[in-house]
Write a protein that holds these residues in place. Sequence first.
Motif, PDB file in Angstrom:
ATOM      1  N   THR A 135       0.855  -1.182   0.000  1.00 33.39           N
ATOM      2  CA  THR A 135       0.000   0.000   0.000  1.00 33.39           C
ATOM      3  C   THR A 135       0.888   1.228   0.000  1.00 33.39           C
ATOM      4  O   THR A 135       1.767   1.367   0.860  1.00 33.39           O
ATOM      5  N   LEU A 136       0.666   2.099  -0.982  1.00 35.38           N
ATOM      6  CA  LEU A 136       1.395   3.361  -1.081  1.00 35.38           C
ATOM      7  C   LEU A 136       0.416   4.498  -0.824  1.00 35.38           C
ATOM      8  O   LEU A 136      -0.688   4.507  -1.369  1.00 35.38           O
ATOM      9  N   ARG A 137       0.833   5.440   0.002  1.00 35.46           N
ATOM     10  CA  ARG A 137       0.047   6.642   0.297  1.00 35.46           C
ATOM     11  C   ARG A 137       0.949   7.839   0.022  1.00 35.46           C
ATOM     12  O   ARG A 137       2.041   7.931   0.576  1.00 35.46           O
ATOM     13  N   HIS A 138       0.501   8.753  -0.857  1.00 36.34           N
ATOM     14  CA  HIS A 138       1.295   9.921  -1.265  1.00 36.34           C
ATOM     15  C   HIS A 138       0.478  11.163  -0.923  1.00 36.34           C
ATOM     16  O   HIS A 138      -0.581  11.395  -1.506  1.00 36.34           O
ATOM     17  N   GLU A 139       0.961  11.965   0.025  1.00 35.80           N
ATOM     18  CA  GLU A 139       0.219  13.110   0.550  1.00 35.80           C
ATOM     19  C   GLU A 139       0.790  14.436   0.053  1.00 35.80           C
ATOM     20  O   GLU A 139       1.999  14.586  -0.063  1.00 35.80           O
ATOM     21  N   GLY A 140      -0.116  15.405  -0.180  1.00 33.56           N
ATOM     22  CA  GLY A 140       0.284  16.771  -0.505  1.00 33.56           C
ATOM     23  C   GLY A 140       0.282  17.122  -1.976  1.00 33.56           C
ATOM     24  O   GLY A 140       0.874  18.117  -2.378  1.00 33.56           O
ATOM     25  N   LEU A 141      -0.409  16.327  -2.795  1.00 34.59           N
ATOM     26  CA  LEU A 141      -0.440  16.541  -4.247  1.00 34.59           C
ATOM     27  C   LEU A 141      -1.527  17.551  -4.622  1.00 34.59           C
ATOM     28  O   LEU A 141      -2.599  17.557  -4.020  1.00 34.59           O
ATOM     29  N   PRO A 142      -1.284  18.369  -5.636  1.00 35.85           N
ATOM     30  CA  PRO A 142      -2.355  19.247  -6.121  1.00 35.85           C
ATOM     31  C   PRO A 142      -3.481  18.414  -6.727  1.00 35.85           C
ATOM     32  O   PRO A 142      -3.232  17.361  -7.320  1.00 35.85           O
ATOM     33  N   VAL A 143      -4.709  18.895  -6.579  1.00 33.33           N
ATOM     34  CA  VAL A 143      -5.866  18.177  -7.113  1.00 33.33           C
ATOM     35  C   VAL A 143      -5.657  17.821  -8.578  1.00 33.33           C
ATOM     36  O   VAL A 143      -5.889  16.683  -8.994  1.00 33.33           O
ATOM     37  N   GLU A 144      -5.175  18.792  -9.358  1.00 37.64           N
ATOM     38  CA  GLU A 144      -5.065  18.564 -10.801  1.00 37.64           C
ATOM     39  C   GLU A 144      -3.950  17.576 -11.170  1.00 37.64           C
ATOM     40  O   GLU A 144      -3.870  17.142 -12.311  1.00 37.64           O
ATOM     41  N   MET A 145      -3.100  17.198 -10.218  1.00 43.53           N
ATOM     42  CA  MET A 145      -2.019  16.254 -10.500  1.00 43.53           C
ATOM     43  C   MET A 145      -2.282  14.856  -9.928  1.00 43.53           C
ATOM     44  O   MET A 145      -1.546  13.920 -10.223  1.00 43.53           O
ATOM     45  N   ALA A 146      -3.326  14.698  -9.123  1.00 42.36           N
ATOM     46  CA  ALA A 146      -3.559  13.422  -8.433  1.00 42.36           C
ATOM     47  C   ALA A 146      -3.709  12.257  -9.410  1.00 42.36           C
ATOM     48  O   ALA A 146      -3.069  11.211  -9.240  1.00 42.36           O
ATOM     49  N   ASP A 147      -4.542  12.413 -10.434  1.00 46.03           N
ATOM     50  CA  ASP A 147      -4.740  11.314 -11.381  1.00 46.03           C
ATOM     51  C   ASP A 147      -3.466  10.986 -12.140  1.00 46.03           C
ATOM     52  O   ASP A 147      -3.166   9.812 -12.385  1.00 46.03           O
ATOM     53  N   GLU A 148      -2.698  12.018 -12.524  1.00 44.05           N
ATOM     54  CA  GLU A 148      -1.427  11.780 -13.217  1.00 44.05           C
ATOM     55  C   GLU A 148      -0.435  11.048 -12.311  1.00 44.05           C
ATOM     56  O   GLU A 148       0.320  10.189 -12.776  1.00 44.05           O
ATOM     57  N   CYS A 149      -0.433  11.387 -11.033  1.00 40.88           N
ATOM     58  CA  CYS A 149       0.465  10.702 -10.096  1.00 40.88           C
ATOM     59  C   CYS A 149       0.070   9.243  -9.927  1.00 40.88           C
ATOM     60  O   CYS A 149       0.939   8.371  -9.867  1.00 40.88           O
ATOM     61  N   ILE A 150      -1.224   8.979  -9.884  1.00 47.47           N
ATOM     62  CA  ILE A 150      -1.673   7.583  -9.806  1.00 47.47           C
ATOM     63  C   ILE A 150      -1.191   6.822 -11.036  1.00 47.47           C
ATOM     64  O   ILE A 150      -0.622   5.729 -10.920  1.00 47.47           O
ATOM     65  N   LYS A 151      -1.393   7.389 -12.211  1.00 47.94           N
ATOM     66  CA  LYS A 151      -0.943   6.731 -13.450  1.00 47.94           C
ATOM     67  C   LYS A 151       0.572   6.516 -13.434  1.00 47.94           C
ATOM     68  O   LYS A 151       1.067   5.462 -13.850  1.00 47.94           O
ATOM     69  N   GLY A 152       1.311   7.524 -12.972  1.00 47.78           N
ATOM     70  CA  GLY A 152       2.764   7.402 -12.909  1.00 47.78           C
ATOM     71  C   GLY A 152       3.221   6.303 -11.970  1.00 47.78           C
ATOM     72  O   GLY A 152       4.098   5.502 -12.312  1.00 47.78           O
ATOM     73  N   TRP A 153       2.630   6.255 -10.776  1.00 45.36           N
ATOM     74  CA  TRP A 153       2.993   5.188  -9.828  1.00 45.36           C
ATOM     75  C   TRP A 153       2.627   3.821 -10.402  1.00 45.36           C
ATOM     76  O   TRP A 153       3.428   2.881 -10.334  1.00 45.36           O
ATOM     77  N   GLN A 154       1.427   3.696 -10.963  1.00 41.00           N
ATOM     78  CA  GLN A 154       1.017   2.389 -11.497  1.00 41.00           C
ATOM     79  C   GLN A 154       1.960   1.929 -12.619  1.00 41.00           C
ATOM     80  O   GLN A 154       2.339   0.762 -12.681  1.00 41.00           O
ATOM     81  N   SER A 155       2.343   2.857 -13.490  1.00 40.95           N
ATOM     82  CA  SER A 155       3.275   2.525 -14.559  1.00 40.95           C
ATOM     83  C   SER A 155       4.630   2.113 -13.987  1.00 40.95           C
ATOM     84  O   SER A 155       5.253   1.144 -14.454  1.00 40.95           O
ATOM     85  N   SER A 156       5.090   2.818 -12.975  1.00 43.46           N
ATOM     86  CA  SER A 156       6.346   2.457 -12.311  1.00 43.46           C
ATOM     87  C   SER A 156       6.248   1.068 -11.689  1.00 43.46           C
ATOM     88  O   SER A 156       7.184   0.265 -11.781  1.00 43.46           O
ATOM     89  N   PHE A 157       5.116   0.778 -11.062  1.00 38.76           N
ATOM     90  CA  PHE A 157       4.939  -0.536 -10.432  1.00 38.76           C
ATOM     91  C   PHE A 157       4.864  -1.645 -11.473  1.00 38.76           C
ATOM     92  O   PHE A 157       5.313  -2.766 -11.226  1.00 38.76           O
ATOM     93  N   ASP A 158       4.306  -1.349 -12.656  1.00 32.04           N
ATOM     94  CA  ASP A 158       4.324  -2.337 -13.749  1.00 32.04           C
ATOM     95  C   ASP A 158       5.775  -2.660 -14.110  1.00 32.04           C
ATOM     96  O   ASP A 158       6.135  -3.827 -14.301  1.00 32.04           O
ATOM     97  N   LYS A 159       6.610  -1.621 -14.219  1.00 29.46           N
ATOM     98  CA  LYS A 159       8.036  -1.828 -14.526  1.00 29.46           C
ATOM     99  C   LYS A 159       8.706  -2.612 -13.402  1.00 29.46           C
ATOM    100  O   LYS A 159       9.525  -3.495 -13.671  1.00 29.46           O
ATOM    101  N   LEU A 160       8.388  -2.285 -12.165  1.00 32.72           N
ATOM    102  CA  LEU A 160       8.987  -2.991 -11.023  1.00 32.72           C
ATOM    103  C   LEU A 160       8.731  -4.473 -11.136  1.00 32.72           C
ATOM    104  O   LEU A 160       9.651  -5.288 -11.079  1.00 32.72           O
ATOM    105  N   GLU A 161       7.470  -4.836 -11.318  1.00 36.12           N
ATOM    106  CA  GLU A 161       7.132  -6.258 -11.373  1.00 36.12           C
ATOM    107  C   GLU A 161       7.787  -6.945 -12.571  1.00 36.12           C
ATOM    108  O   GLU A 161       8.309  -8.051 -12.462  1.00 36.12           O
ATOM    109  N   LYS A 162       7.784  -6.285 -13.716  1.00 33.89           N
ATOM    110  CA  LYS A 162       8.369  -6.849 -14.943  1.00 33.89           C
ATOM    111  C   LYS A 162       9.891  -7.018 -14.822  1.00 33.89           C
ATOM    112  O   LYS A 162      10.445  -8.046 -15.189  1.00 33.89           O
ATOM    113  N   ASN A 163      10.563  -5.996 -14.288  1.00 32.70           N
ATOM    114  CA  ASN A 163      12.018  -6.011 -14.247  1.00 32.70           C
ATOM    115  C   ASN A 163      12.616  -6.776 -13.084  1.00 32.70           C
ATOM    116  O   ASN A 163      13.808  -7.065 -13.094  1.00 32.70           O
ATOM    117  N   LEU A 164      11.807  -7.094 -12.083  1.00 37.80           N
ATOM    118  CA  LEU A 164      12.349  -7.817 -10.931  1.00 37.80           C
ATOM    119  C   LEU A 164      11.789  -9.216 -10.780  1.00 37.80           C
ATOM    120  O   LEU A 164      12.108  -9.901  -9.829  1.00 37.80           O
TER     121      LEU A 164
END
Length: 165
Positions: A135-164
């Motif tokens: 579980t990841l919790r990221h606090e203090g993001l601007p409203v307009e960036m929240a969805d982009e941050c979710i997409k960014g983390w999910q994409s990073s986690f896809d790479k994590l699982e694939k590369n490790l």
Amino acid sequence: MSTNTDVLTPTGQRTITINRTFNLPIDKLWRAWTEPESCKKWWGPEGYTCPDCTMDFREGGKYLNSMMGADGKKIWSGGEFRVIVPQKKIVYTDHFADGNGNRVPPSDYGMGGDWAPELLVSVSFEEVADKTNMTLRHEGLPVEMADECIKGWQSSFDKLEKNLA
């Protein structure tokens, strides 16, 4: 996998929470977060590499990472580890930085919105059989960036699982 966003402050900052189960044992997932060479394999969303990753992984220790896009420009982030419970939890601060770790405003990287001066990231781990719930919790993001941050983390986690895997 589940995600949600909660309004954190009246100024429009949000907290995102991402729950994800990895087909990785906890020790491998823990190393992905705590060892620079492992972190370089997945940090940043698809289309970005992580050419730089340094960390003094202890409570009070600092980290500095870069993400580099196809255009060759680096986006730096840094912070300090606040809480470390081995194979259970990591809590750290997060801010935009220059290549020396000095704090810079998000606007230096073309990021708009009302960012908290210092973001807080909490990551918890729970092993279930040969898988790990994270579980990841990221606090203090601007409203307009929240969805982009979710997409960014999910994409990073896809790479994590694939590369490790």
